[in-house]
Each structure stands twice: as C-alpha cells, then as structure tokens.
Write a protein that holds these residues in place. Structure first.
Motif, PDB file in Angstrom:
ATOM      1  N   TYR A  23      34.623  30.986   5.868  1.00  0.00           N
ATOM      2  CA  TYR A  23      33.901  29.990   6.665  1.00  0.00           C
ATOM      3  C   TYR A  23      34.483  29.932   8.072  1.00  0.00           C
ATOM      4  O   TYR A  23      35.672  30.197   8.269  1.00  0.00           O
ATOM      5  CB  TYR A  23      33.998  28.610   6.011  1.00  0.00           C
ATOM      6  N   VAL A  24      33.624  29.594   9.028  1.00  0.00           N
ATOM      7  CA  VAL A  24      34.063  29.472  10.422  1.00  0.00           C
ATOM      8  C   VAL A  24      33.637  28.118  10.965  1.00  0.00           C
ATOM      9  O   VAL A  24      32.492  27.692  10.762  1.00  0.00           O
ATOM     10  CB  VAL A  24      33.449  30.603  11.282  1.00  0.00           C
ATOM     11  N   LEU A  25      34.560  27.430  11.630  1.00  0.00           N
ATOM     12  CA  LEU A  25      34.206  26.253  12.428  1.00  0.00           C
ATOM     13  C   LEU A  25      34.151  26.723  13.874  1.00  0.00           C
ATOM     14  O   LEU A  25      35.183  27.067  14.463  1.00  0.00           O
ATOM     15  CB  LEU A  25      35.248  25.143  12.258  1.00  0.00           C
ATOM     16  N   LEU A  26      32.960  26.782  14.406  1.00  0.00           N
ATOM     17  CA  LEU A  26      32.738  27.396  15.723  1.00  0.00           C
ATOM     18  C   LEU A  26      32.511  26.317  16.774  1.00  0.00           C
ATOM     19  O   LEU A  26      31.647  25.451  16.609  1.00  0.00           O
ATOM     20  CB  LEU A  26      31.516  28.315  15.636  1.00  0.00           C
ATOM     21  N   TYR A  27      33.275  26.418  17.860  1.00  0.00           N
ATOM     22  CA  TYR A  27      33.187  25.411  18.911  1.00  0.00           C
ATOM     23  C   TYR A  27      33.213  26.101  20.269  1.00  0.00           C
ATOM     24  O   TYR A  27      33.974  27.034  20.491  1.00  0.00           O
ATOM     25  CB  TYR A  27      34.359  24.428  18.788  1.00  0.00           C
ATOM     26  N   ASN A  54      41.696  24.990   0.175  1.00  0.00           N
ATOM     27  CA  ASN A  54      40.438  25.452   0.770  1.00  0.00           C
ATOM     28  C   ASN A  54      40.514  25.633   2.285  1.00  0.00           C
ATOM     29  O   ASN A  54      39.701  26.343   2.864  1.00  0.00           O
ATOM     30  CB  ASN A  54      39.295  24.493   0.430  1.00  0.00           C
ATOM     31  N   ALA A  55      41.476  24.984   2.917  1.00  0.00           N
ATOM     32  CA  ALA A  55      41.631  25.129   4.367  1.00  0.00           C
ATOM     33  C   ALA A  55      41.854  26.592   4.745  1.00  0.00           C
ATOM     34  O   ALA A  55      41.447  27.045   5.817  1.00  0.00           O
ATOM     35  CB  ALA A  55      42.777  24.262   4.877  1.00  0.00           C
ATOM     36  N   ALA A  56      42.464  27.339   3.834  1.00  0.00           N
ATOM     37  CA  ALA A  56      42.753  28.749   4.110  1.00  0.00           C
ATOM     38  C   ALA A  56      41.475  29.593   4.173  1.00  0.00           C
ATOM     39  O   ALA A  56      41.493  30.721   4.668  1.00  0.00           O
ATOM     40  CB  ALA A  56      43.686  29.305   3.037  1.00  0.00           C
ATOM     41  N   ARG A  57      40.374  29.025   3.673  1.00  0.00           N
ATOM     42  CA  ARG A  57      39.102  29.758   3.687  1.00  0.00           C
ATOM     43  C   ARG A  57      38.296  29.511   4.965  1.00  0.00           C
ATOM     44  O   ARG A  57      37.187  30.021   5.112  1.00  0.00           O
ATOM     45  CB  ARG A  57      38.260  29.349   2.469  1.00  0.00           C
ATOM     46  N   GLN A 105      28.801  20.173  20.081  1.00  0.00           N
ATOM     47  CA  GLN A 105      28.627  20.335  18.631  1.00  0.00           C
ATOM     48  C   GLN A 105      29.661  21.290  18.040  1.00  0.00           C
ATOM     49  O   GLN A 105      30.062  22.260  18.671  1.00  0.00           O
ATOM     50  CB  GLN A 105      27.237  20.891  18.296  1.00  0.00           C
ATOM     51  N   LEU A 106      30.044  20.968  16.829  1.00  0.00           N
ATOM     52  CA  LEU A 106      30.939  21.837  16.058  1.00  0.00           C
ATOM     53  C   LEU A 106      30.113  22.456  14.930  1.00  0.00           C
ATOM     54  O   LEU A 106      29.538  21.742  14.106  1.00  0.00           O
ATOM     55  CB  LEU A 106      32.091  21.009  15.479  1.00  0.00           C
ATOM     56  N   TYR A 107      30.041  23.782  14.909  1.00  0.00           N
ATOM     57  CA  TYR A 107      29.199  24.483  13.940  1.00  0.00           C
ATOM     58  C   TYR A 107      30.023  24.965  12.750  1.00  0.00           C
ATOM     59  O   TYR A 107      31.131  25.475  12.925  1.00  0.00           O
ATOM     60  CB  TYR A 107      28.545  25.709  14.587  1.00  0.00           C
ATOM     61  N   LEU A 108      29.429  24.834  11.579  1.00  0.00           N
ATOM     62  CA  LEU A 108      30.029  25.447  10.386  1.00  0.00           C
ATOM     63  C   LEU A 108      29.192  26.652   9.989  1.00  0.00           C
ATOM     64  O   LEU A 108      27.982  26.532   9.742  1.00  0.00           O
ATOM     65  CB  LEU A 108      30.077  24.447   9.222  1.00  0.00           C
ATOM     66  N   LEU A 109      29.829  27.818   9.954  1.00  0.00           N
ATOM     67  CA  LEU A 109      29.159  29.046   9.522  1.00  0.00           C
ATOM     68  C   LEU A 109      29.649  29.413   8.129  1.00  0.00           C
ATOM     69  O   LEU A 109      30.829  29.255   7.814  1.00  0.00           O
ATOM     70  CB  LEU A 109      29.458  30.207  10.482  1.00  0.00           C
ATOM     71  N   GLY A 110      28.746  29.909   7.313  1.00  0.00           N
ATOM     72  CA  GLY A 110      29.090  30.296   5.952  1.00  0.00           C
ATOM     73  C   GLY A 110      29.620  31.721   5.880  1.00  0.00           C
ATOM     74  O   GLY A 110      29.696  32.420   6.897  1.00  0.00           O
ATOM     75  N   PRO A 111      29.997  32.158   4.687  1.00  0.00           N
ATOM     76  CA  PRO A 111      30.570  33.499   4.505  1.00  0.00           C
ATOM     77  C   PRO A 111      29.631  34.632   4.938  1.00  0.00           C
ATOM     78  O   PRO A 111      30.094  35.743   5.212  1.00  0.00           O
ATOM     79  CB  PRO A 111      30.829  33.569   2.998  1.00  0.00           C
ATOM     80  N   ASP A 112      28.331  34.349   5.006  1.00  0.00           N
ATOM     81  CA  ASP A 112      27.387  35.362   5.479  1.00  0.00           C
ATOM     82  C   ASP A 112      27.212  35.306   6.995  1.00  0.00           C
ATOM     83  O   ASP A 112      26.417  36.046   7.571  1.00  0.00           O
ATOM     84  CB  ASP A 112      26.023  35.196   4.783  1.00  0.00           C
ATOM     85  N   GLY A 113      27.953  34.411   7.657  1.00  0.00           N
ATOM     86  CA  GLY A 113      27.885  34.306   9.105  1.00  0.00           C
ATOM     87  C   GLY A 113      26.762  33.410   9.602  1.00  0.00           C
ATOM     88  O   GLY A 113      26.596  33.227  10.808  1.00  0.00           O
ATOM     89  N   ARG A 114      26.021  32.847   8.682  1.00  0.00           N
ATOM     90  CA  ARG A 114      24.900  31.999   9.093  1.00  0.00           C
ATOM     91  C   ARG A 114      25.304  30.531   9.198  1.00  0.00           C
ATOM     92  O   ARG A 114      26.209  30.081   8.515  1.00  0.00           O
ATOM     93  CB  ARG A 114      23.735  32.123   8.103  1.00  0.00           C
ATOM     94  N   LEU A 148      33.805  19.277   4.257  1.00  0.00           N
ATOM     95  CA  LEU A 148      34.167  20.685   4.038  1.00  0.00           C
ATOM     96  C   LEU A 148      34.595  20.920   2.592  1.00  0.00           C
ATOM     97  O   LEU A 148      34.183  21.904   1.968  1.00  0.00           O
ATOM     98  CB  LEU A 148      35.278  21.107   5.003  1.00  0.00           C
ATOM     99  N   GLU A 149      35.379  20.011   2.061  1.00  0.00           N
ATOM    100  CA  GLU A 149      35.822  20.148   0.652  1.00  0.00           C
ATOM    101  C   GLU A 149      34.612  20.170  -0.280  1.00  0.00           C
ATOM    102  O   GLU A 149      34.545  20.972  -1.216  1.00  0.00           O
ATOM    103  CB  GLU A 149      36.768  18.998   0.261  1.00  0.00           C
ATOM    104  N   ARG A 150      33.652  19.289   0.000  1.00  0.00           N
ATOM    105  CA  ARG A 150      32.448  19.197  -0.835  1.00  0.00           C
ATOM    106  C   ARG A 150      31.655  20.516  -0.770  1.00  0.00           C
ATOM    107  O   ARG A 150      31.203  21.033  -1.788  1.00  0.00           O
ATOM    108  CB  ARG A 150      31.578  18.028  -0.352  1.00  0.00           C
ATOM    109  N   ARG A 151      31.517  21.043   0.433  1.00  0.00           N
ATOM    110  CA  ARG A 151      30.728  22.263   0.600  1.00  0.00           C
ATOM    111  C   ARG A 151      31.424  23.481  -0.010  1.00  0.00           C
ATOM    112  O   ARG A 151      30.771  24.398  -0.498  1.00  0.00           O
ATOM    113  CB  ARG A 151      30.447  22.505   2.088  1.00  0.00           C
TER     114      ARG A 151
END
Ligand code: NI
Length: 204
Positions: free
Chosen positions: A69-73, A100-103, A170-179, A197-200
C-alpha cells in the motif's frame, strides 16, 4: 508537536476550496475520508504511471510500489503548514499501527522540484522517520502526475521575496495494484487514519 496555528486555518480552507471547486465533486462519503471523483468519473481512473527520482538519487517507478500500500501526498519541503502537519500525522498514524504499518509506504511527491532536490528531500523527510520516500523530477513529469491525481498547485510570489507553492492537500491511499483506494482530506487525524488503515488492511 507540529500543530497548525489557528491563524492559518482560513488560508487552508481557501486553498482547498480553490482546488475543490475547480476540480472535484463529492461522489461518496466513506469511513474516515471522503471519496471524490472528478466530473462523475470513477476513482479508478485517477492516477497513473510515473518515473521519478527518490531522496537517495535512485530512479523509482510506480511499479516499484506494487504489492504494498502507498500513502501518496503532493507537497513541498518549504511548506510552512499543511505539509509538515500532514507528514507528522502520517508518521504518528503508522506508529499507532501494528505490524500492518510495514505494508504501507508513505510517498511524498514534491510540487517544487526546483528547490526540492533529492538532497533537500532526504534531509527534510528524515525528520519524519525512515519510512518515507520522497520523489522529485523534471517539471513536466511532476505536472503530469499531479494532473493524473487532479492535484492543484501553483507558485505564489511572497512579498518578502521568494515564493510559496499553493497546493491541494489530499492524502491518497493506493492499493497493492497501484490503484486509488480512497483519500483523506486535511487535516489528518492520526488515530482515525490508523484505524481506517487497519480496517482496510485487515482483510487483504
Ligand atoms: Ni504544503
């Protein structure tokens, strides 16, 4: 503690309003953050590939981050308010999280590449912990990526000399597929962000 002085709040709202009014319409509200879409388009259409340079001078592409996962800013290191507050909130949220923070990789893309060289980004991001990746590159590459995420930014000359960069927060959350999964509006509450984030990540 990094806190935003009350006097700056009207400016922040103005900044976000300008960006929001021009580019965004609210599509849905979900969890701790609002999910937006541009012109009714699906959020899956936001984002795109990139090829930029990190704070260690290495070329990084979007594919490097796939699988996690990526938190993109988007911001800039000379930012007096929104950026340091947001980065500190991200760091605090990740400190609250379990393994999970490591992910998750927080990625800071500069909208001020003229001043934010890899060396400047390295010094700046070190203050927020070792997890952060800073990206810089040619104006055109930054502008293209910002456009793909509907991020607004503009140079604003200062009376005292020099310039600031107005930018959306805005702070974006991207998934493992980059979306794009979702995004969070300023100001970020570390406790809420960590919980969301923990929930997701729990079921994935
Ligand atoms: Ni900023």
């Amino acid at each position: 503690m990094l806190r935003t002085p009350i006097a700056l709040v009207p400016y922040l709202f103005l900044c976000l309003f300008v960006a929001g009014g021009a580019l965004w319409s609210i599509a849905a509200a979900e969890g701790g953050g609002l999910v937006y879409a541009s012109g009714g388009a699906d959020t899956a259409t936001l984002g795109g590939p990139f090829r930029l340079t990190d704070q260690n001078g290495r070329v990084r592409t979007d594919a490097d981050f796939h699988g996690g996962y990526v938190l993109l800013y988007f911001g800039y290191s000379f930012c007096p308010d929104v950026c340091p507050t947001t980065l500190a909130s991200i760091a605090a949220a990740m400190d609250r999280m379990g393994k999970n923070a490591a992910r998750i990789t927080p990625v800071f893309v500069t909208v001020d590449p003229a001043r934010d060289t890899p060396k400047v980004l390295k010094t700046y991001l070190a203050a927020f912990g070792p997890r952060f990746v800073g990206l810089t590159g040619p104006d055109k590459a930054i502008a293209r990526l910002a456009r793909e995420y509907r991020v607004y930014y503009a140079k604003r000359p200062l009376e005292a000399g020099g310039y600031a960069m107005d930018h959306s927060g805005q702070l974006y959350l991207l998934g493992p597929d980059g979306r794009l999964v979702t995004f969070y509006d300023f100001p970020i509450d570390p406790k809420k962000l960590a919980a969301d984030l923990e929930r997701r990540l729990a079921g994935s």
